[in-house]
Write a protein that holds these residues in place. Sequence first.
Motif, mmCIF file in Angstrom:
data_model
loop_
_atom_site.group_PDB
_atom_site.id
_atom_site.type_symbol
_atom_site.label_atom_id
_atom_site.label_comp_id
_atom_site.label_asym_id
_atom_site.label_seq_id
_atom_site.Cartn_x
_atom_site.Cartn_y
_atom_site.Cartn_z
ATOM 1 N N ILE A 145 39.226 33.228 50.811
ATOM 2 C CA ILE A 145 38.287 32.646 49.849
ATOM 3 C C ILE A 145 38.961 32.360 48.516
ATOM 4 C CG2 ILE A 145 36.214 33.140 48.466
ATOM 5 C CD1 ILE A 145 35.054 34.533 50.908
ATOM 6 N N ASP A 146 39.845 33.248 48.068
ATOM 7 C CA ASP A 146 40.544 33.007 46.809
ATOM 8 C C ASP A 146 41.670 31.994 46.975
ATOM 9 O OD1 ASP A 146 39.090 34.579 45.047
ATOM 10 O OD2 ASP A 146 40.192 36.404 45.549
ATOM 11 N N GLY A 147 42.303 31.973 48.158
ATOM 12 C CA GLY A 147 43.423 31.069 48.373
ATOM 13 C C GLY A 147 42.998 29.630 48.587
ATOM 14 N N VAL A 148 41.870 29.440 49.266
ATOM 15 C CA VAL A 148 41.367 28.079 49.507
ATOM 16 C C VAL A 148 40.386 27.745 48.386
ATOM 17 C CG1 VAL A 148 40.293 26.515 51.167
ATOM 18 C CG2 VAL A 148 41.625 28.474 51.969
ATOM 19 N N ALA A 149 40.925 27.469 47.220
ATOM 20 C CA ALA A 149 40.101 27.234 46.032
ATOM 21 C C ALA A 149 40.833 26.306 45.076
ATOM 22 C CB ALA A 149 39.787 28.559 45.335
ATOM 23 N N SER A 150 40.060 25.595 44.284
ATOM 24 C CA SER A 150 40.649 24.721 43.272
ATOM 25 C C SER A 150 40.865 25.509 41.987
ATOM 26 C CB SER A 150 39.738 23.523 42.997
ATOM 27 O OG SER A 150 39.645 22.696 44.135
ATOM 28 N N PRO A 151 41.971 25.286 41.307
ATOM 29 C CA PRO A 151 42.205 25.997 40.044
ATOM 30 C C PRO A 151 41.183 25.591 38.995
ATOM 31 C CG PRO A 151 43.842 24.270 40.374
ATOM 32 C CD PRO A 151 43.084 24.374 41.655
ATOM 33 N N HIS A 152 40.800 26.562 38.171
ATOM 34 C CA HIS A 152 39.836 26.303 37.104
ATOM 35 C C HIS A 152 40.565 26.362 35.765
ATOM 36 C CE1 HIS A 152 36.406 27.022 34.372
ATOM 37 N NE2 HIS A 152 35.688 26.413 35.311
ATOM 38 N N PRO A 153 40.210 25.490 34.809
ATOM 39 C CA PRO A 153 40.901 25.490 33.510
ATOM 40 C C PRO A 153 40.884 26.856 32.823
ATOM 41 C CG PRO A 153 39.511 23.556 33.717
ATOM 42 C CD PRO A 153 39.203 24.418 34.893
ATOM 43 N N SER A 154 39.819 27.632 33.050
ATOM 44 C CA SER A 154 39.717 28.948 32.404
ATOM 45 C C SER A 154 40.255 30.065 33.281
ATOM 46 C CB SER A 154 38.257 29.232 32.038
ATOM 47 O OG SER A 154 37.745 28.244 31.171
ATOM 48 N N GLY A 155 40.823 29.710 34.417
ATOM 49 C CA GLY A 155 41.376 30.725 35.297
ATOM 50 C C GLY A 155 40.345 31.465 36.131
ATOM 51 N N VAL A 156 39.125 30.950 36.212
ATOM 52 C CA VAL A 156 38.083 31.604 36.997
ATOM 53 C C VAL A 156 38.434 31.489 38.486
ATOM 54 C CG1 VAL A 156 35.626 31.648 37.532
ATOM 55 C CG2 VAL A 156 36.395 31.025 35.235
ATOM 56 N N PRO A 157 38.381 32.606 39.225
ATOM 57 C CA PRO A 157 38.830 32.576 40.623
ATOM 58 C C PRO A 157 37.773 32.029 41.588
ATOM 59 C CG PRO A 157 38.113 34.783 40.065
ATOM 60 C CD PRO A 157 37.997 33.971 38.798
ATOM 61 N N HIS A 158 38.210 31.874 42.828
ATOM 62 C CA HIS A 158 37.415 31.443 43.996
ATOM 63 C C HIS A 158 36.399 30.334 43.709
ATOM 64 C CE1 HIS A 158 36.039 35.598 42.734
ATOM 65 N NE2 HIS A 158 34.943 34.930 42.476
ATOM 66 N N MET A 159 36.887 29.289 43.042
ATOM 67 C CA MET A 159 36.075 28.093 42.887
ATOM 68 C C MET A 159 36.069 27.320 44.218
ATOM 69 S SD MET A 159 34.881 27.956 39.738
ATOM 70 C CE MET A 159 34.538 29.680 40.066
ATOM 71 N N LEU A 160 35.072 26.465 44.392
ATOM 72 C CA LEU A 160 35.064 25.620 45.584
ATOM 73 C C LEU A 160 36.313 24.747 45.602
ATOM 74 C CD1 LEU A 160 31.436 24.233 46.074
ATOM 75 C CD2 LEU A 160 32.794 25.515 47.735
ATOM 76 N N THR A 165 42.288 20.033 49.486
ATOM 77 C CA THR A 165 42.609 21.441 49.738
ATOM 78 C C THR A 165 41.816 21.972 50.922
ATOM 79 O OG1 THR A 165 43.093 21.816 47.382
ATOM 80 C CG2 THR A 165 42.612 23.758 48.734
ATOM 81 N N PHE A 166 40.552 21.608 50.966
ATOM 82 C CA PHE A 166 39.701 22.080 52.054
ATOM 83 C C PHE A 166 40.130 21.478 53.388
ATOM 84 C CE2 PHE A 166 35.748 22.041 54.593
ATOM 85 C CZ PHE A 166 35.463 23.398 54.571
ATOM 86 N N ALA A 167 40.464 20.201 53.387
ATOM 87 C CA ALA A 167 40.885 19.543 54.622
ATOM 88 C C ALA A 167 42.144 20.197 55.190
ATOM 89 C CB ALA A 167 41.113 18.057 54.375
ATOM 90 N N ALA A 168 43.094 20.519 54.320
ATOM 91 C CA ALA A 168 44.331 21.164 54.775
ATOM 92 C C ALA A 168 44.042 22.553 55.337
ATOM 93 C CB ALA A 168 45.326 21.249 53.620
ATOM 94 N N ASP A 252 28.019 22.697 37.383
ATOM 95 C CA ASP A 252 28.980 23.111 36.366
ATOM 96 C C ASP A 252 28.225 23.680 35.162
ATOM 97 O OD1 ASP A 252 27.979 20.950 34.898
ATOM 98 O OD2 ASP A 252 29.653 19.620 35.414
ATOM 99 N N LYS A 253 28.965 24.104 34.159
ATOM 100 C CA LYS A 253 28.368 24.782 33.005
ATOM 101 C C LYS A 253 27.368 23.889 32.275
ATOM 102 C CE LYS A 253 29.619 27.100 28.667
ATOM 103 N NZ LYS A 253 30.765 27.523 27.793
ATOM 104 N N SER A 254 27.696 22.616 32.143
ATOM 105 C CA SER A 254 26.800 21.717 31.407
ATOM 106 C C SER A 254 25.455 21.578 32.119
ATOM 107 C CB SER A 254 27.459 20.350 31.230
ATOM 108 O OG SER A 254 27.671 19.725 32.493
ATOM 109 N N GLN A 255 25.478 21.553 33.447
ATOM 110 C CA GLN A 255 24.229 21.442 34.202
ATOM 111 C C GLN A 255 23.380 22.713 34.058
ATOM 112 O OE1 GLN A 255 26.451 20.323 37.847
ATOM 113 N NE2 GLN A 255 24.931 18.701 38.110
#
Length: 282
Positions: A145-160, A165-168, A252-255
């Motif tokens: 779950i943590d490895g198959v994730a997109s990096p977040h600007p704030s370093g927040v882990p396990h993003m979708l 990335t998901f296809a691979a 996201d945060k704005s929503q």
Amino acid sequence: MLLPRCTQKAIAPGFRVRPQLLTVRTEGQAPFTGGIAAASAGLTCGPLRRLGRSVRLLQSRRSWHLTNFARLKATCASERSSMERGLVSCEWLKAELDAPTAPLKIVEATWYLPNSPFAAPEGSGGAQAEYLAGPRLPGAAFFDIDGVASPHPSGVPHMLPDEATFAAAMAALGIEPDTRVVAYDRLGIFSAPRLWWTLKAAFGHTADVAVLDGGLPRWQQLGYPVEEGMPPPPTAPAKMASWQKSDAAAWDKSQVLANVSAPSALHLDARPAGRFTGEVPE
């Protein structure tokens, strides 16, 4: 439905048979009427003794059989639709592995939440290390779950993950859009639903995906086989498929802030209570 010929011959004078009903008349008693199907289901050839009692017994047996047939029918329908509902039992999965009806991929999706009842056990080397050492379900792959994730600007882990990335990751696991998937974890049911949600809600997986009810603990409790030690080398990866990520799967945060100002949806915090109250660290 008619009585068997041998049964008809055995009926004594004083009994009247109609196409749909069997009417029993005995001296000093009111007529007893029961379904002809009930009588023909259990009467045997040869002389019939005390037929009134026999018919009542047969009617009871018919009721029992109809009740149990209904239960069996409901069970079969339940098993057929288990994956569609998103939850399958260990018993169902064991039977499916013994006699597969279609290709099925088992995926371990264990993830531990620090500072919570769902933290890794003492001495654990992490979820993936535990998967590699076993025990694990037969033929299971591992979804990080943590490895198959997109990096977040704030370093927040396990993003979708993003679509590439998901296809691979799915190709490496041997999962294509038409692959059935059962996800489980080592805590019973905790992190496995994350894989279900990622596949079905975020990326619109068209085939059935289900979470294993009770996970690895329940599987072992039932005495079903497990694998130990390093898993065999993975099979050839699946064909790289095209996956489309749904914009509605996550906000996201704005929503979120917009919904706080002008509520259009209900916000639910699914974290453990201690994190919700701020009594334990994230």
